[in-house]
Scaffold this active site. Structure first.
Site, mmCIF file in Angstrom:
data_model
loop_
_atom_site.group_PDB
_atom_site.id
_atom_site.type_symbol
_atom_site.label_atom_id
_atom_site.label_comp_id
_atom_site.label_asym_id
_atom_site.label_seq_id
_atom_site.Cartn_x
_atom_site.Cartn_y
_atom_site.Cartn_z
ATOM 1 N N ASP A 107 0.826 -1.211 0.000
ATOM 2 C CA ASP A 107 0.000 0.000 0.000
ATOM 3 C C ASP A 107 0.853 1.251 0.000
ATOM 4 O O ASP A 107 0.550 2.215 -0.678
ATOM 5 C CB ASP A 107 -0.951 0.002 1.208
ATOM 6 C CG ASP A 107 -0.204 -0.089 2.538
ATOM 7 O OD1 ASP A 107 0.924 -0.623 2.562
ATOM 8 O OD2 ASP A 107 -0.747 0.377 3.560
ATOM 9 N N ARG B 34 5.386 4.384 6.074
ATOM 10 C CA ARG B 34 5.032 4.222 7.488
ATOM 11 C C ARG B 34 5.124 2.750 7.902
ATOM 12 O O ARG B 34 5.440 1.879 7.091
ATOM 13 C CB ARG B 34 3.629 4.784 7.745
ATOM 14 C CG ARG B 34 2.514 4.018 7.064
ATOM 15 C CD ARG B 34 1.144 4.479 7.557
ATOM 16 N NE ARG B 34 0.090 3.810 6.836
ATOM 17 C CZ ARG B 34 -0.807 4.432 6.075
ATOM 18 N NH1 ARG B 34 -0.763 5.742 5.911
ATOM 19 N NH2 ARG B 34 -1.762 3.744 5.487
ATOM 20 N N ASP B 35 4.787 2.499 9.167
ATOM 21 C CA ASP B 35 4.925 1.121 9.670
ATOM 22 C C ASP B 35 3.750 0.283 9.188
ATOM 23 O O ASP B 35 2.980 -0.247 9.960
ATOM 24 C CB ASP B 35 4.978 1.123 11.196
ATOM 25 C CG ASP B 35 3.700 1.675 11.820
ATOM 26 O OD1 ASP B 35 2.874 2.244 11.069
ATOM 27 O OD2 ASP B 35 3.517 1.530 13.041
ATOM 28 N N GLU B 36 3.631 0.166 7.884
ATOM 29 C CA GLU B 36 2.527 -0.599 7.328
ATOM 30 C C GLU B 36 3.085 -1.425 6.156
ATOM 31 O O GLU B 36 3.422 -2.563 6.325
ATOM 32 C CB GLU B 36 1.400 0.337 6.902
ATOM 33 C CG GLU B 36 0.171 -0.412 6.445
ATOM 34 C CD GLU B 36 -1.125 0.295 6.759
ATOM 35 O OE1 GLU B 36 -1.105 1.465 7.144
ATOM 36 O OE2 GLU B 36 -2.175 -0.342 6.607
ATOM 37 N N ASP C 129 -6.116 -2.428 -2.827
ATOM 38 C CA ASP C 129 -5.302 -1.430 -3.513
ATOM 39 C C ASP C 129 -4.854 -1.951 -4.872
ATOM 40 O O ASP C 129 -4.977 -1.286 -5.894
ATOM 41 C CB ASP C 129 -4.087 -1.044 -2.650
ATOM 42 C CG ASP C 129 -4.481 -0.554 -1.259
ATOM 43 O OD1 ASP C 129 -5.391 -1.153 -0.660
ATOM 44 O OD2 ASP C 129 -3.883 0.415 -0.768
ATOM 45 N N TRP D 241 -11.789 -5.978 -1.175
ATOM 46 C CA TRP D 241 -10.490 -6.492 -0.730
ATOM 47 C C TRP D 241 -10.378 -7.958 -1.152
ATOM 48 O O TRP D 241 -9.438 -8.360 -1.819
ATOM 49 C CB TRP D 241 -10.339 -6.292 0.789
ATOM 50 C CG TRP D 241 -9.804 -4.930 1.113
ATOM 51 C CD1 TRP D 241 -8.531 -4.644 1.500
ATOM 52 C CD2 TRP D 241 -10.491 -3.668 1.034
ATOM 53 N NE1 TRP D 241 -8.377 -3.291 1.673
ATOM 54 C CE2 TRP D 241 -9.562 -2.662 1.406
ATOM 55 C CE3 TRP D 241 -11.773 -3.283 0.698
ATOM 56 C CZ2 TRP D 241 -9.887 -1.305 1.441
ATOM 57 C CZ3 TRP D 241 -12.114 -1.926 0.735
ATOM 58 C CH2 TRP D 241 -11.173 -0.965 1.091
ATOM 59 N N GLU E 71 -2.356 8.881 -0.627
ATOM 60 C CA GLU E 71 -3.360 7.963 -0.090
ATOM 61 C C GLU E 71 -4.716 8.647 -0.005
ATOM 62 O O GLU E 71 -5.736 8.094 -0.394
ATOM 63 C CB GLU E 71 -2.926 7.530 1.307
ATOM 64 C CG GLU E 71 -3.956 6.696 2.042
ATOM 65 C CD GLU E 71 -3.428 6.135 3.342
ATOM 66 O OE1 GLU E 71 -2.564 6.802 3.955
ATOM 67 O OE2 GLU E 71 -3.871 5.043 3.748
ATOM 68 N N HIS F 232 0.693 6.286 -2.226
ATOM 69 C CA HIS F 232 -0.231 5.157 -2.378
ATOM 70 C C HIS F 232 -0.635 5.133 -3.853
ATOM 71 O O HIS F 232 -0.899 6.176 -4.425
ATOM 72 C CB HIS F 232 -1.498 5.438 -1.565
ATOM 73 C CG HIS F 232 -1.622 4.700 -0.284
ATOM 74 N ND1 HIS F 232 -0.728 4.831 0.746
ATOM 75 C CD2 HIS F 232 -2.577 3.829 0.152
ATOM 76 C CE1 HIS F 232 -1.131 4.067 1.759
ATOM 77 N NE2 HIS F 232 -2.256 3.451 1.413
#
Ligand code: BGC
Length: 881
Positions: free
Chosen positions: A475, A479-481, A488, A544, A761, A782
């Site tokens: 995505d 960041r911490d993702e 997506d 999703w 995003e 994103h």
């Protein structure tokens, strides 16, 4: 018989060019023609094959000239470690006598199989033999071994993978150009093994194989809400299988193992390393010459074996992560901070996934340089780190007093700006090189037009794709993702597959989607799946989960490869069967998933509150039912392609059933929808969830909503790819173009007007006043909203596929807005397709290149369709059309 030019673009499976270590014994071949192939010809395929650099044998075979995309392997299967050099040429059907040869040979493509059978993967995983207690910030180890080759080597391969990440060195030289090997897969399912030609690195006498190991995704902390460490294991290990053939034909194999006492390990200079948080490097801990012969490793410890099932080692269907461009910063400026110290603010000019290579010089021993990476600066010139959350992207370098170029090894940073502190002296632009990385893929798509802002949007989309195609489709890169969120890519795939040949990349990721679906009984929110925080229990989410159907279809449409449909057929079937159980009696998916938010619906609708991205204007059950209906429809087409006629009829029925439910629940007799939103109408139109006689009413209402919004976007993730196609498909060009070209917030070009260099995003990741959106989830990189570019290519440039692999092409450029010129190129599986059009006075001048072996249907308003075969065409149309 007429002769023709040599076939071009020969390739194997979905790899770009020559490749080592493929998993196929019978790989398919593709090539293209540079002219119309005359009737009555065939293709001669020539193969030079040799196992482990041994005796070469030559074979030829003749195949049909029409199977030039993914032609079945026309020879006996390849064995492991077998090299094949293939070329093709056109011959007459009458035979292969010299007068039957009609074209020169194509350029060859060379490829080699990996270790095809599990029992041939005999090395062990070996790593540190000391207890490691912590779960974060562990000191990273090295592994080395020394091997003597007593005669000249002719052929040598390193088959390399790791629990963790690995970089290999032989006699002090880095092996290959991949980084972050072996990438991210669900390691419970498979671990990719990469192959390197190391023949030229070996010498007669002593040779040292050295391996840097890093936590990576395997045991490093990954994900959000605090993340999880040690997800797949807590011990690092390298798997190195070295196969050698000497010049005299004898062979030698060297395997990483813990039993011969020749493999040793010690701590290296990387004192901590994390994909998101960055890497710490202490140059004082470097053991000079550790990967070269003559190094004294007597104080290194013997390695320990880390058990792992070799059955799970697989050879990749796509390529590794590599450098895609290096560049100096746009600027490097100093700034004084409150404590009186100096920071250096580096602006790379472009947001991207990268690492900095810095010339560390003039530093004293023990001096610590801190390098923080971020996407935006705040008004005081400081780095906006809030949005990175735990993913602080901070590298630390501790000097040993010497000068060297340094770059971290086992981390990646999503950044445009970098702040360097702890530096004494002056930092110049020349001291810094930004190195951009992503999974290596062949670029296949270009677009350009007379509107500079649209070009910037296209460029931004390209950069967001590059930044997020990092072994898996993520995505975001900062960041911490950074996880493989399924919606997506379900939405962005058509655009992605235009820009790059991502067939291998996406097919690979789908293998894990399939695996996770079998493990969890549903398609988890992101793949590889790691239970975390709010998302700790997988539950079916519309859109999703629909990646299971939509993505194989999109890959098939772009590549023409039915294999991707076959291998994902059960995945798609299981997903649809699961959702079927959640429908109400009228076919509407209104049962809430077991997630506090319920469905995510039209995620990030611009009207949703910053921290409640699911609270969109469009009803969640409307969005869920629409995507389920769409998936049933697509599945019926998939079944038909594969010849499963009963299934095709069944899914067509399911589509009709859900469609009826959708219409009854969400569309009133007067053509108004229960959610009177851009998203609702766009989905109803594009997924054909309405009676045909209502199309006009729905489309008129959609265009009225766009006008009422003063051409501001009103869709989130779900509606965004469909709103412009819904408008143009129903003839509302003016509204479509004014929405697309709007710079008001929210809109695509608003982001451009705010200086974006990647797609964001949120529509307003940066607010009109220049502040960063207060939402805790705010990324500037994103790709999901960049899904609009599929429409840009199809409607502004005017090219889109009508049948799989672009065998039939639609050419339908539309002149509107202030766009007076556009050009685009897509390298289809059959060859380059390009279009260029210009408005000159009252005329539209168009130049079109149609790939040989395809046909294009040129559709211009008010004119009969024109069918064009391969070749170059010029056309002039009177305006207005
Ligand atoms: C991600 C998305 C994702 C979404 C779903 C976000 O945090 O960045 O792109 O699809 O969560 O909830």
């Amino acid at each position: 018989m007429r002769s023709c030019g040599a076939p071009v673009g020969l390739c194997v499976e979905h790899y770009a060019g020559d490749v080592l270590g493929i998993p196929y014994a019978e790989p398919r071949l593709s090539w293209q023609y540079s002219c119309e192939v005359p009737c009555g010809v065939e293709i001669e395929v020539s193969l030079v094959r040799s196992v482990r650099g041994g005796v070469e044998t030559v074979e030829t075979s003749v195949v049909s000239c029409e199977s030039n995309v993914l032609c079945q392997w026309p020879f006996a299967p390849l064995a492991s470690c077998e090299r094949a050099q293939v070329r093709v040429r056109v011959v007459s059907q009458s035979g292969l006598q010299s007068d039957g040869v009609l074209s020169p040979w194509s350029d060859p493509v060379t490829f080699e199989t990996g270790l095809l059978q599990a029992y041939e993967r005999v090395a062990d995983f070996v790593g540190p033999s000391w207890p490691e207690f912590e779960t974060d910030h562990r000191h990273q180890p090295l592994v080395r071994t020394e091997v003597v080759f007593d005669k000249p080597v002719k052929w040598a391969r390193l088959y390399l993978t790791a629990l963790g990440l690995v970089e290999a060195e032989i006699n002090g030289c880095k092996v290959g150009s991949d980084v972050l090997t072996p990438g991210w897969t669900d390691y419970r399912n498979r671990l990719l093994c990469f192959t390197y030609d190391i023949s030229a690195l070996l010498q007669v006498g002593a040779n040292v194989f050295g391996f840097w190991l890093g936590d990576g995704w395997y045991r490093g902390r990954v994900g959000f809400d605090g993340g999880e460490a040690n997800v797949w294991g807590d011990r690092l290990g390298v798997f190195a299988q070295i196969e050698v053939t000497y010049a005299d034909g004898t062979t030698l194999s060297v395997y990483s193992n813990s039993s011969d006492e020749c493999w040793k390990t010690a701590l290296g200079p990387i004192t901590r390393s994390n994909m998101y948080e960055g890497e710490w490097y202490d140059a004082r801990l470097v053991q000079l010459g550790w990967s070269q012969p003559g190094f004294d490793d007597s104080d290194w410890l013997p390695v320990a074996e880390i058990p792992f099932d070799e059955q799970r080692i697989m050879f990749p269907v796509f390529e590794g992560i590599r450098v895609d461009g290096t560049g100096q910063p746009l600027s490097v400026e100093s700034r004084q901070v409150a404590d009186g110290s100096t920071q250096w603010v580096v602006d790379m000019g472009q947001n991207a996934s990268r690492r900095l290579r810095i010339y560390m010089h003039g530093l004293s021993r023990g001096q610590k340089v801190t390098i923080r990476h971020g996407e935006v600066l705040d008004k005081d010139g400081g780095l906006v780190e809030r949005i990175l959350k735990r993913g602080k992207q901070t590298d630390v370098y501790i000097s040993d007093g010497g000068d060297e170029w340094w770059e971290p090894r086992f981390t990646m940073h999503g950044c445009r700006y970098v702040i360097i502190s702890g530096w004494v002296g002056t930092l110049q632009r020349e001291d810094i090189i930004g190195v951009v990385y992503h999974s290596s893929m062949r670029r296949t798509g270009w677009f350009e037009c007379s509107n500079a802002m649209v070009n910037q949007l296209h460029d931004n989309t390209l950069w967001s794709m590059r930044s997020n195609f990092m072994s898996i489709p993520t995505d975001c890169p900062q960041r911490d993702e950074r996880v493989g969120w399924t919606a997506d890519i379900a939405l962005f795939a058509p655009t992605a597959l235009y820009l790059y040949d991502a067939t291998g990349f996406l097919s690979s990721w789908l293998e894990d989607v399939d695996y996770e679906q079998r493990v969890y009984g549903t398609v988890p929110y992101y793949v590889p799946y790691v239970p975390m925080g709010f998302w700790a229990h997988p539950t079916a989410l519309a859109l999703w989960g629909d990646v299971a159907v939509m993505l194989p279809w999109d890959v098939y449409m772009a590549s023409g490869d039915t294999h991707v449909l076959e291998v994902n057929y059960d995945l798609a079937r299981r997903w649809l069967a699961e959702v079927n159980g959640y429908l109400s009696d009228d076919g509407v998916w209104d049962r809430k998933p077991e997630l506090a938010t319920g469905q995510l619906g039209d995620w990030l609708d611009p009207q949703a509150p910053p921290d409640e991205a699911d609270r969109a204007m469009t009803a969640k059950e409307l969005v869920a039912t629409a995507f389920h209906a769409h998936s049933c429809d697509v599945m019926s087409r998939i079944a038909a392609v594969l010849g499963h006629d009963e299934d095709a009829a069944y899914y067509a029925e399911r589509f009709e059933y859900v469609r009826q439910g959708f219409m009854q629940r969400f569309i009133s007799r007067d053509g108004r929808m229960t959610s009177d939103t851009q998203c609702a109408y766009a989905l109803a139109i594009m997924f054909q969830l309405h009676d045909e006689h209502m199309t006009r009413q729905l489309a008129d209402r959609l265009s009225a909503l766009v006008r009422a919004a003063d051409s501001r976007v009103g869709t989130g993730f779900a509606g965004t790819p469909y709103v412009l196609p819904a408008l143009t498909q129903t003839g509302h060009y003016d509204e479509a173009f004014s929405l697309f070209l709007s710079t008001k917030c929210p809109s695509w070009l608003y982001q451009v007007s705010m200086g974006a260099t990647t797609t964001w995003e949120r529509w307003d990741s940066m607010l009109p006043n220049g502040d960063v959106n207060p939402g805790s989830m705010t990324s500037f990189n994103h790709y999901a909203l960049g899904s609009v570019n599929d429409w840009v290519h199809a409607v502004i440039a005017g090219i889109s596929p009508l049948s799989p692999g672009w065998k039939r092409i639609r050419v339908a450029p539309r002149v509107n807005g202030n766009i007076t010129h556009a050009s685009a190129r897509h390298d289809t599986p059959y060859g380059p397709l390009s279009i260029e059009w210009k408005v000159l006075d009252d005329q539209l001048h168009m130049r079109l290149e149609v790939p040989y072996g395809t046909s294009a249907v040129v559709n211009m308003p008010g004119l009969a369709d024109e069918i064009l075969r391969g070749g170059i065409y010029e056309r002039i149309y009177s305006l207005p059309l």
